[in-house]
Scaffold this motif. Structure first.
Motif, PDB file in Angstrom:
ATOM      1  N   GLU A  31       0.859  -1.182   0.000  1.00 31.41           N
ATOM      2  CA  GLU A  31       0.000   0.000   0.000  1.00 31.41           C
ATOM      3  C   GLU A  31       0.893   1.230   0.000  1.00 31.41           C
ATOM      4  O   GLU A  31       1.826   1.332   0.800  1.00 31.41           O
ATOM      5  CB  GLU A  31      -0.897  -0.006   1.239  1.00 31.41           C
ATOM      6  N   THR A  35      -3.484   4.619  -1.928  1.00 32.08           N
ATOM      7  CA  THR A  35      -4.459   5.114  -0.963  1.00 32.08           C
ATOM      8  C   THR A  35      -4.265   6.616  -0.742  1.00 32.08           C
ATOM      9  O   THR A  35      -3.158   7.037  -0.386  1.00 32.08           O
ATOM     10  CB  THR A  35      -4.317   4.388   0.386  1.00 32.08           C
ATOM     11  N   LYS A  71      -9.181   5.249  -3.448  1.00 36.94           N
ATOM     12  CA  LYS A  71      -8.291   4.120  -3.241  1.00 36.94           C
ATOM     13  C   LYS A  71      -8.436   3.165  -4.415  1.00 36.94           C
ATOM     14  O   LYS A  71      -9.557   2.853  -4.846  1.00 36.94           O
ATOM     15  CB  LYS A  71      -8.648   3.409  -1.928  1.00 36.94           C
TER      16      LYS A  71
END
Length: 266
Positions: A156, A218, A176
């Motif tokens: 991420e 994200t 996201k």
């Protein structure tokens, strides 16, 4: 006891961290003798940092990789890029210098990997792959030795860290989104400096071609969040590592150097 000589190739923030660790006597068995960077100013800055703290030190900024190799350092620390590693690795190993590297993404190239392994073996040198921003390489390798296994690598990231890649779009600042799925070879080709650790994990386990990698962007995310998972018939291991900055990668170099000379190795 004679100290082992060190040179640093790549003189950014991580090199500065390593120099600070050296200045703070965390690497007492080593002598840092040279720095090299494509930016002469950065190489000079790291050399100055060492020399100012250690009055007896003689760390010199080099003008070329050839000048670094001519010094025949026992170890060359590489914190530059996979392309930089490919540029000097074979010559360094032939020259008697072992390498401690963060750019393990270079080893997704199987021909390069094989040439490095062959050259190091022939000349009694080694390449030490630092763990970088992840951990658990020992359990990955152990599980893979036990038999057939599957492994995945999930990352991420902030959309800002993807700006220089082809997957970036402004909408990532607000939503996201999984921006990549593929194997480690495809991942390092698309993100040559930001997913080196996926290649490290794959080399320790199922190989770059078989390591399934996914990258999620994200909004407003800070740092990197890595999850590595490996399964076989007897073992299911999950390694989660979050790091707010890249400092853990620099410290993994310091840890690797300490392990090299330690009578007890982790």
């Amino acid at each position: 006891m004679e100290k082992k000589t060190l040179a640093i190739v790549g003189c950014g923030k991580l090199a500065a961290l390593i120099a600070d660790a050296y200045n703070n006597n965390l690497l007492p068995e080593y002598e840092l003798i040279a720095t090299y960077s494509r930016s002469k100013e950065k190489a000079q800055q790291i050399a100055d940092k060492v020399n100012e703290k250690n009055t007896a030190a003689s760390c010199k900024p080099m003008q070329s990789l050839q000048e670094v190799l001519a010094l025949k350092p026992a170890y060359i620390i590489e914190t530059a890029s996979p392309n930089a590693l490919k540029e000097f690795a074979l010559d360094a190993l032939k020259n008697g210098s072992s390498i401690v590297t963060l750019s393990m993404g270079a080893f997704a190239d199987q021909v390069f990997y094989d040439n490095v392994a062959k050259t190091a073996k022939e000349h009694g040198t080694k390449v030490h792959i630092a763990s970088g921003a992840i951990g658990g390489l020992d359990v990955l390798r152990t599980a893979s030795l036990m038999g057939k296994c599957e492994a995945t690598f999930q990352t991420e990231k902030s959309p800002n860290s993807l700006r220089k890649s082809s997957v970036y779009e402004e909408s990532l600042q607000h939503e996201k989104k999984k921006v990549f799925e593929g194997n480690a070879i495809e991942a390092i080709a698309l993100f040559p400096t930001s997913v080196n650790v996926s290649v490290a994990a794959s080399i320790a386990s199922v190989g770059p071609e078989n390591m399934r990698v996914s990258i999620t962007s994200t909004p407003d995310f800070i740092g990197d969040n890595h999850r590595i998972e490996i399964k076989n018939e007897q073992v299911h291991a999950v390694v989660d590592v979050y790091s707010a900055t890249a400092q853990i990668a620099g410290w993994s170099i310091v840890n690797t150097l300490r392990n090299i000379v330690s009578p007890i190795v982790f």
